[in-house]
Design an enzyme around this catalytic site. Structure first.
Site, mmCIF file in Angstrom:
data_model
loop_
_atom_site.group_PDB
_atom_site.id
_atom_site.type_symbol
_atom_site.label_atom_id
_atom_site.label_comp_id
_atom_site.label_asym_id
_atom_site.label_seq_id
_atom_site.Cartn_x
_atom_site.Cartn_y
_atom_site.Cartn_z
ATOM 1 N N HIS A 121 0.862 -1.179 0.000
ATOM 2 C CA HIS A 121 0.000 0.000 0.000
ATOM 3 C C HIS A 121 0.900 1.231 0.000
ATOM 4 C CE1 HIS A 121 -2.822 2.986 1.675
ATOM 5 N NE2 HIS A 121 -3.818 2.163 1.353
ATOM 6 N N GLN A 201 -4.576 -5.618 6.968
ATOM 7 C CA GLN A 201 -5.468 -6.574 6.312
ATOM 8 C C GLN A 201 -5.352 -7.983 6.879
ATOM 9 O OE1 GLN A 201 -7.717 -5.564 4.200
ATOM 10 N NE2 GLN A 201 -6.969 -3.469 3.971
#
Length: 406
Positions: A121, A201
């Site tokens: 990310h 996540q």
């Protein structure tokens, strides 16, 4: 076997209708929904004990302090940290990673090396680029293979005595790929490097034991694990946190202040300057309570079954390509309608008209999309309240999208 319908009943928002259709919420990788117990706890804080923490001798302040510190202990137990003061309250994963990057200024030197991956990310890329620009350190990355996994042989070749930090995600937000973090940590430690895991996540979907992993830093967000936005955690080993410089200066993080100099408080307060998100930090403990009541093993097994079922059903639509479909997965499935001129946002808009919420675009992971030579993907991401019936609605919506975008 737990009854998922009973779990769903704890989430009032799932009763909503969107565009006249029952809501099918498959955007949990961005933000999960909150159970009623979490929402009620927010109201309870503001109506019963609203006061600043650590700064007052009056009853409300003491109650707020006790509630927030009790939440810290719950999170400590949830991730099996050795000490509660190794649990730092932040405002999210991005804030946690930036805390470490800023804290390493003066420790990371010119010529040192930091390793990240092509699977990250943006929040696990940009802070390290900024640190390298300031320090003169060199940023290297583990390449992404065509199957969506990291090239571990290249990783091993990148490691050297110049490597000071390895920072990778535990689970990819864009593809749902589970990285071999145990191996990554062991290889990094073998050359004396520290390891940070972006666990945003992973923490909602699987058991995380920071001591068993032997990870040096672990960062995650509350709003992806049935908690409020603006909350997050940085776990760090005590001996390493003590070496970092404070991220912010101000109240709470000090020991003594004079006009000539200041000295800093011990852990965890060294990194918690100013008035924190008290309500959010307290309520994050309630989200942990919810996950513990459901059981992290049940959450993992239920979501794994949903991922398997989703991949199987997507395979019945010839026009759809699924990314990293054979890689170990958790939390999400990423795909596209493979047709010239069709963008993921086109698919997302059609699904929205059917009440189905998915995420489209590059998911703050532009290097991944560049690797696959695509502008973005459609991502369906799951939580414990999702069902196979909702996956069936997704598949029906996708079949309609294929026809409409022909």
């Amino acid at each position: 076997m737990k009854d998922v319908s009973h779990i769903r009943n704890q989430f009032p928002i799932l009763e909503r209708r969107v565009n006249g259709k029952p809501l099918v919420y498959l955007d949990n990788g961005a933000t999960s929904q909150n159970p009623k117990s979490v929402n009620d706890a927010i109201v309870e804080y503001y109506t019963s004990i609203n006061a600043n923490v650590h700064r007052g001798i009056h009853t409300l302040s003491q109650e707020a302090t006790d509630a927030m510190e009790n939440s810290r202990k719950k999170i400590q137990a949830f991730i099996n940290a050795k000490h509660d003061y190794e649990v730092i309250f932040t405002y999210g994963t991005t804030d946690s990673i930036n805390l470490v990057a800023r804290g390493l200024e003066g420790i990371i030197q010119n010529g040192d090396e930091i390793i990240i991956s092509e699977l990250e990310h943006h929040s696990n890329i940009v802070p390290w680029q900024m640190l390298c620009q300031k320090s003169g350190a060199i940023l290297k990355y583990i390449p992404l293979k065509e199957d969506g996994t990291l090239d571990m042989q290249v990783y091993k070749n990148l490691l050297s005595d110049k490597t000071k930090l390895v920072s990778v995600n535990h689970v990819s937000n864009a593809l749902g790929v589970v990285n071999p973090v145990e191996e990554i940590i062991a290889e990094a430690h073998a050359v004396g490097a520290w390891v940070l895991l972006d666990g945003a996540q992973a923490i909602p979907h699987k058991k995380v034991d920071v001591q068993a992993l032997d990870v040096d830093f672990y960062a995650f967000s509350g709003h992806k694990m049935y908690g409020p936005t603006g909350t997050g955690i940085l776990y760090g080993k005590e001996e390493i946190l003590n070496q970092l410089n404070p991220y912010r200066g101000g109240g709470e993080m000090i020991d003594t202040v004079s006009m000539e100099k200041s000295t800093y408080a011990g852990l965890p307060f060294k990194f918690e300057a100013g008035t924190p998100n008290i309500a959010g930090n307290i309520v994050l403990g309630k989200a942990v309570d919810f996950m513990n009541e459901i059981g992290i093993d049940f959450i993992y097994e239920h979501e794994q079954e949903l991922i398997k079922y989703t991949r199987e059903q997507l395979a019945t639509i010839p026009e759809i390509v699924v990314y990293a479909k054979d890689a170990p997965g958790s939390g999400a499935v990423s795909f596209n309608i493979q047709r010239e001129g069709v963008h993921s946002s086109d698919v997302g808009m059609i699904l929205d008209k059917l009440g189905i919420a998915v995420r489209t675009g590059h998911h703050c992971c532009q290097p991944i999309m560049s690797k696959f030579e695509i502008p973005g993907t459609v991502r369906a991401s799951f939580a414990v309240y999702n069902t196979k019936e909702e996956v069936d609605e997704l598949i029906k919506g996708l079949k309609m999208a294929v026809q409409m975008l022909a």
